[in-house]
Design an enzyme around this catalytic site. Structure first.
Site, PDB file in Angstrom:
ATOM      1  N   LYS A   1      76.999 -20.567  -6.153  1.00  0.00           N
ATOM      2  CA  LYS A   1      76.720 -20.812  -4.745  1.00  0.00           C
ATOM      3  C   LYS A   1      76.333 -22.268  -4.498  1.00  0.00           C
ATOM      4  CE  LYS A   1      74.485 -16.304  -4.848  1.00  0.00           C
ATOM      5  NZ  LYS A   1      73.150 -15.653  -4.895  1.00  0.00           N
ATOM      6  N   GLY A   2      75.963 -22.941  -5.577  1.00  0.00           N
ATOM      7  CA  GLY A   2      75.382 -24.281  -5.460  1.00  0.00           C
ATOM      8  C   GLY A   2      76.208 -25.330  -4.740  1.00  0.00           C
TER       9      GLY A   2
ATOM     10  N   GLU B   1      81.677 -29.087  -7.964  1.00  0.00           N
ATOM     11  CA  GLU B   1      80.475 -28.540  -8.606  1.00  0.00           C
ATOM     12  C   GLU B   1      79.227 -29.227  -8.057  1.00  0.00           C
ATOM     13  OE1 GLU B   1      78.970 -26.258  -9.767  1.00  0.00           O
ATOM     14  OE2 GLU B   1      79.096 -26.085 -11.945  1.00  0.00           O
ATOM     15  N   ASP B   2      78.102 -28.513  -8.138  1.00  0.00           N
ATOM     16  CA  ASP B   2      76.849 -29.110  -7.651  1.00  0.00           C
ATOM     17  C   ASP B   2      76.258 -30.090  -8.659  1.00  0.00           C
ATOM     18  OD1 ASP B   2      76.229 -27.072  -9.451  1.00  0.00           O
ATOM     19  OD2 ASP B   2      74.737 -26.093  -8.181  1.00  0.00           O
TER      20      ASP B   2
ATOM     21  N   ASP C   1      75.161 -30.378 -16.148  1.00  0.00           N
ATOM     22  CA  ASP C   1      73.968 -30.485 -16.974  1.00  0.00           C
ATOM     23  C   ASP C   1      74.420 -30.508 -18.439  1.00  0.00           C
ATOM     24  OD1 ASP C   1      71.097 -30.336 -17.185  1.00  0.00           O
ATOM     25  OD2 ASP C   1      71.233 -28.208 -17.624  1.00  0.00           O
TER      26      ASP C   1
ATOM     27  N   PHE D   1      64.535 -31.404 -13.236  1.00  0.00           N
ATOM     28  CA  PHE D   1      65.074 -30.277 -12.471  1.00  0.00           C
ATOM     29  C   PHE D   1      65.024 -30.589 -10.987  1.00  0.00           C
ATOM     30  CE2 PHE D   1      65.560 -25.974 -10.879  1.00  0.00           C
ATOM     31  CZ  PHE D   1      66.569 -25.521 -11.709  1.00  0.00           C
ATOM     32  N   VAL D   2      66.161 -30.376 -10.322  1.00  0.00           N
ATOM     33  CA  VAL D   2      66.249 -30.684  -8.888  1.00  0.00           C
ATOM     34  C   VAL D   2      66.598 -29.430  -8.076  1.00  0.00           C
ATOM     35  CG1 VAL D   2      66.816 -33.147  -9.024  1.00  0.00           C
ATOM     36  CG2 VAL D   2      68.640 -31.461  -9.244  1.00  0.00           C
TER      37      VAL D   2
ATOM     38  N   ARG E   1      67.773 -23.612  -1.755  1.00  0.00           N
ATOM     39  CA  ARG E   1      69.134 -24.119  -1.588  1.00  0.00           C
ATOM     40  C   ARG E   1      69.315 -24.790  -0.224  1.00  0.00           C
ATOM     41  NH1 ARG E   1      72.444 -21.978  -5.631  1.00  0.00           N
ATOM     42  NH2 ARG E   1      71.962 -19.871  -6.308  1.00  0.00           N
TER      43      ARG E   1
END
Ligand code: IMP
Ligand code: MG
Length: 183
Positions: A42-43, A98-99, A102, A151-152, A164
């Site tokens: 969903k990102g 993509e969001d 990582d 982490f964001v 979100r």
């Protein structure tokens, strides 16, 4: 883990200005060729919408949902397609949206999977990139912002499915057992 505070790292204005630039770059590269954007749920929803509006080439939007199993805030490398595309991508110019990248595991798996479906071209665009965390190599064609290993949340990115909807991207500050804040 309890979130104490979210510190703004990228404002909505900054994010949208960068997306406008990415849109112009993508439009210049694809020209009049149609491009099929694959939004990874969903990102990437917010990013895909904003980016699609800035692309002048003919655009098609498709959705796919993948889950990378892993505890807490890292992925394990076992990737599962939760919701597949509803259409064939054979012979199409595909641009995966993509969001964040990582470890690279999710995208490495996904790109290999999509390649077997014989698209005309296959490229990758990510809003955020955390190169320090890379475990598996991934060729990224378009990057919004390179960020440090923190982490964001926000602009589509979640912490346990929340945050979100924040219009900005922020670093999460966690409250430890004693109630003291740590990044
Ligand atoms: P990778 O397989 O380790 O590259 O994981 C990528 C996925 O992990 C992303 O699509 C996100 O869903 C999630 N992720 C990685 N880092 C963050 C972060 O800082 N905030 C929120 N989600 C993240
Ligand atoms: Mg996520």
């Amino acid at each position: 883990m309890k979130i104490k505070q979210i510190n703004v790292h990228l404002s909505e204005e900054k994010i949208e200005a960068r997306i406008k630039e990415l849109g112009a770059q993508i439009s210049a590269e694809y020209g009049d060729e149609p491009v099929c954007l694959i939004c990874i749920l969903k990102g990437s929803v917010f990013f895909t919408c904003e980016l699609a509006k800035r692309i002048t080439s003919p655009v098609e939007i498709e959705f796919m949902s993948v889950s990378s199993y892993g505890a807490g805030t890292s992925s394990s490398g076992v990737v599962k397609i939760v919701q597949d595309l509803s259409t064939s991508i054979e012979g199409k110019n595909v641009l995966v949206i993509e969001d964040i990248i990582d470890s690279g595991r999710t995208l490495n798996y996904l790109l290999q999977n999509l390649k077997t479906r014989n698209p005309k071209s296959l490229k990758l665009c990510t809003l955020l990139d955390k190169p320090e965390r890379r475990v598996v190599e991934v060729a990224v064609d378009y990057v919004g912002f390179v960020i440090p290993d923190e982490f964001v949340v926000g602009y589509g990115l979640d912490y346990d499915q929340k945050y979100r909807n924040l219009p900005y991207i922020g670093f999460v500050e966690i409250e430890d057992e004693e109630g003291e804040a740590s990044e």
